[in-house]
Design an enzyme around this catalytic site. Structure first.
Site, PDB file in Angstrom:
ATOM      1  N   LYS A  84      38.753  40.775  42.343  1.00  0.00           N
ATOM      2  CA  LYS A  84      38.925  39.784  41.276  1.00  0.00           C
ATOM      3  C   LYS A  84      39.642  40.434  40.093  1.00  0.00           C
ATOM      4  O   LYS A  84      39.227  41.501  39.621  1.00  0.00           O
ATOM      5  CB  LYS A  84      37.568  39.240  40.817  1.00  0.00           C
ATOM      6  CG  LYS A  84      36.938  38.304  41.835  1.00  0.00           C
ATOM      7  CD  LYS A  84      35.553  37.889  41.401  1.00  0.00           C
ATOM      8  CE  LYS A  84      35.568  36.722  40.447  1.00  0.00           C
ATOM      9  NZ  LYS A  84      34.173  36.340  40.065  1.00  0.00           N
TER      10      LYS A  84
HETATM   11  C1  E4P Z   1      32.400  33.375  39.819  1.00  0.00           C
HETATM   12  O1  E4P Z   1      32.452  34.407  40.409  1.00  0.00           O
HETATM   13  C2  E4P Z   1      32.313  33.253  38.364  1.00  0.00           C
HETATM   14  O2  E4P Z   1      32.446  34.482  37.760  1.00  0.00           O
HETATM   15  C3  E4P Z   1      31.048  32.546  37.989  1.00  0.00           C
HETATM   16  O3  E4P Z   1      30.915  31.384  38.800  1.00  0.00           O
HETATM   17  C4  E4P Z   1      30.947  32.185  36.515  1.00  0.00           C
HETATM   18  O4  E4P Z   1      29.849  31.334  36.303  1.00  0.00           O
HETATM   19  P1  E4P Z   1      29.248  31.027  34.849  1.00  0.00           P
HETATM   20  O5  E4P Z   1      30.245  30.240  34.078  1.00  0.00           O
HETATM   21  O6  E4P Z   1      28.008  30.215  35.148  1.00  0.00           O
HETATM   22  O7  E4P Z   1      28.958  32.354  34.219  1.00  0.00           O
END
Ligand code: E4P
Length: 215
Positions: A84
Site C-alpha cells: 500500500k
Molecule cells: C483499509 O485498509 C483502510 O486503511 C481502512 O479501511 C481505513 O478505515 P477507517 O477509515 O475506518 O480508519
C-alpha cells in the site's frame, strides 16, 4: 467479488478464516499500531495463518525512493503481499517504479476520482477509496466508487477497486452494486452482513416443525 478483513488482530483473522468468507487482509499503520507488536511480526503471523490470503501492508517512508526500498523489503516476505502506497505525489511515483516489477501495489487514501485516475495511470494494481471517511464529511463515498469503476472500465484499465473505510452492512452491498471488486471490512461487519431476523425466525420454525416429523 471478494471480501477482505480490515484488521491485523490475530483473533479477528482466525475467526474470519474459520468463517470461510475472506480472501485477504488489509492493514494500515493505525491498524498495526493497535496490536502493540512489531509490524513484520504481525504480517508474518497473518501470512502463516492464511496461506491463501492476499495481505496488504503499507509503507511509512516519505520519499518515492524510500517507499520503493521499503516495498521491496516487505514484498520479499511473500508473493501474497500487496504494497500500500499513499496517494501522494511520492506514493504515485513509487507505484510507477514498482509497476511491472512483479510487486503488486495499492494506492490508498484515495478520496477523489482524479486521485484514482493518477494511480491507475501509474500502473497501480488496486486503488482504495475511503468510503466511510467521505461519508463522515457528508460526501458521497459510494458515488465515488461508482465513478472510479465506471472510468476504469471505460478506459480498459487493469486497476481494481478495493472499497475501504466501510462502516455499515448497507454500504457493503451498495459498494458491490457500485462496482467495487473488493470490499474490506472490520470483523464486526463480516457478521452483520449476513444477519437477518427472518433467517433466525425461519430457523426457529424449522426446528419447531422438525420435532413433529415421525422417526
Ligand atoms: C483499509 O485498509 C483502510 O486503511 C481502512 O479501511 C481505513 O478505515 P477507517 O477509515 O475506518 O480508519
Amino acid at each position: 467479488m471478494k471480501i477482505y478483513l480490515d484488521s491485523a488482530n490475530l483473533e479477528d483473522v482466525s475467526r474470519a478464516l474459520e468463517s470461510g468468507r475472506i480472501d485477504g487482509v488489509t492493514t494500515n499503520p493505525s491498524i498495526i499500531a493497535r496490536e502493540g507488536r512489531p509490524f513484520k511480526a504481525c504480517i508474518e503471523d497473518i501470512l502463516r495463518m492464511g496461506p491463501h490470503l492476499t495481505v496488504l501492508a503499507e509503507v511509512v517512508s516519505k520519499s518515492a525512493a524510500a517507499m520503493e526500498a521499503e516495498a521491496r523489503d516487505l514484498a520479499s516476505l511473500s508473493a501474497a503481499i500487496v504494497i500500500k502506497l499513499p496517494c501522494t505525489a511520492e506514493g504515485i511515483a513509487a507505484a510507477r517504479k514498482l509497476s511491472g516489477s512483479g510487486i503488486r501495489t495499492t494506492v490508498t487514501l484515495v478520496f477523489s476520482l482524479n486521485q484514482a485516475i493518477a494511480a491507475a495511470c501509474a500502473g497501480a494494481d488496486f486503488v482504495a477509496p475511503f468510503v466511510g471517511r467521505l461519508d463522515d464529511i457528508d460526501s458521497d463515498g459510494i458515488g465515488l466508487v461508482r465513478s472510479i469503476k465506471e472510468t476504469l472500465v471505460a478506459h480498459s484499465m487493469k486497476t481494481q477497486v478495493i472499497a475501504a473505510s466501510v462502516r455499515s452492512p448497507f454500504s457493503v452491498s451498495r459498494l458491490f452494486i457500485a462496482g467495487a471488486d473488493i470490499v474490506t471490512l472490520p470483523y464486526k461487519l463480516l457478521g452483520q452482513m449476513i444477519q437477518h431476523p427472518l433467517t433466525d425466525q425461519g430457523m426457529a420454525a424449522f426446528e419447531r416443525d422438525w420435532v413433529k416429523v415421525p422417526d
